[in-house]
Design an enzyme around this catalytic site. Sequence first.
Site, short mmCIF file in Angstrom:
data_model
loop_
_atom_site.label_atom_id
_atom_site.label_comp_id
_atom_site.label_asym_id
_atom_site.label_seq_id
_atom_site.Cartn_x
_atom_site.Cartn_y
_atom_site.Cartn_z
N LYS A 11 69.34 30.93 120.04
CA LYS A 11 68.34 31.85 120.57
C LYS A 11 68.15 33.10 119.71
CE LYS A 11 68.89 30.36 125.38
NZ LYS A 11 69.05 30.81 126.78
N TYR A 51 60.27 26.38 129.62
CA TYR A 51 60.94 26.96 130.79
C TYR A 51 60.11 26.85 132.07
CZ TYR A 51 64.75 28.85 127.95
OH TYR A 51 65.87 28.98 127.15
N ASN A 114 72.35 34.38 126.00
CA ASN A 114 73.55 33.52 126.10
C ASN A 114 73.66 32.55 124.91
OD1 ASN A 114 71.54 31.76 126.81
ND2 ASN A 114 72.49 31.04 128.70
N HIS A 117 70.54 27.40 124.08
CA HIS A 117 70.08 26.52 125.16
C HIS A 117 70.54 25.11 124.80
CE1 HIS A 117 67.47 24.35 127.91
NE2 HIS A 117 67.21 23.54 126.88
N GLU A 128 62.14 18.00 125.83
CA GLU A 128 62.26 19.23 125.04
C GLU A 128 62.10 18.95 123.54
OE1 GLU A 128 65.96 20.78 126.56
OE2 GLU A 128 65.01 21.41 128.44
P1 CMP Z 1 69.08 28.25 129.19
O1 CMP Z 1 70.14 27.24 129.04
O2 CMP Z 1 68.18 28.52 128.04
O3 CMP Z 1 68.17 27.84 130.46
C1 CMP Z 1 67.50 28.76 131.27
C2 CMP Z 1 67.79 30.17 130.87
O4 CMP Z 1 67.44 31.16 131.80
C3 CMP Z 1 69.30 30.33 130.72
O5 CMP Z 1 69.76 29.64 129.59
C4 CMP Z 1 69.44 31.82 130.67
O6 CMP Z 1 69.16 32.34 129.37
C5 CMP Z 1 68.32 32.25 131.61
N1 CMP Z 1 68.84 32.63 132.92
C6 CMP Z 1 69.32 31.82 133.88
N2 CMP Z 1 69.71 32.54 134.96
C7 CMP Z 1 69.45 33.84 134.65
C8 CMP Z 1 69.64 35.06 135.34
N3 CMP Z 1 70.16 35.09 136.57
N4 CMP Z 1 69.28 36.21 134.71
C9 CMP Z 1 68.75 36.18 133.47
N5 CMP Z 1 68.55 35.04 132.76
C10 CMP Z 1 68.90 33.89 133.35
#
Ligand code: CMP
Length: 149
Positions: A11, A51, A114, A117, A128
């Site tokens: 990311k 998303y 984080n 993905h 995807e």
């Molecule tokens: P990802 O695996 O990319 O899939 C969905 C994304 O939404 C997740 O990683 C996080 O980056 C984001 N996400 C999920 N829950 C939250 C949350 N409570 N607050 C902020 N971002 C979130």
Amino acid sequence: MAIERTFTIIKPGVLQRRLIGEIISRFETKGFRILGMKTMRIPLVVAEKHYAEHIGKSFYDSLLTYMTSDPAVVLVLERENAVESLRKLAGSTNPDNAEPGTIRGDFGVTTKINIIHASDSLESAVKEIDIFFDRNEIIIYSDSLKEWY
Ligand code: CMP
């Protein structure tokens, strides 16, 4: 176990932190083969498509703003049991809950930032990969190391 393909986004921010090599090295040492890889600033329409299941959630808008804010690296990875293996390597979505030794546990900042993905199922992976890659960007080649993995 079956050979599978999965999809990952390294990311925004990871390029800036000079951690791309470290993350890709973890994929390689865990036996994933890279079939496709590119650096891109994710267009808003692509992020929205990717998303779509999160539309309406409290974090949706800020997630889209973040994911389109800076370049990301996207990859198609292949190995046995790829979807589950990559999810394990990634660790829990919230880096505070991710085990040390996982990518999010070691480098994650917040649930939004984080690091990577990772597709959550084979069906998601197919969808995807199709969102982010043209067919001719996925390279099939023979695996000279397959007896070691
Ligand atoms: P990802 O695996 O990319 O899939 C969905 C994304 O939404 C997740 O990683 C996080 O980056 C984001 N996400 C999920 N829950 C939250 C949350 N409570 N607050 C902020 N971002 C979130």
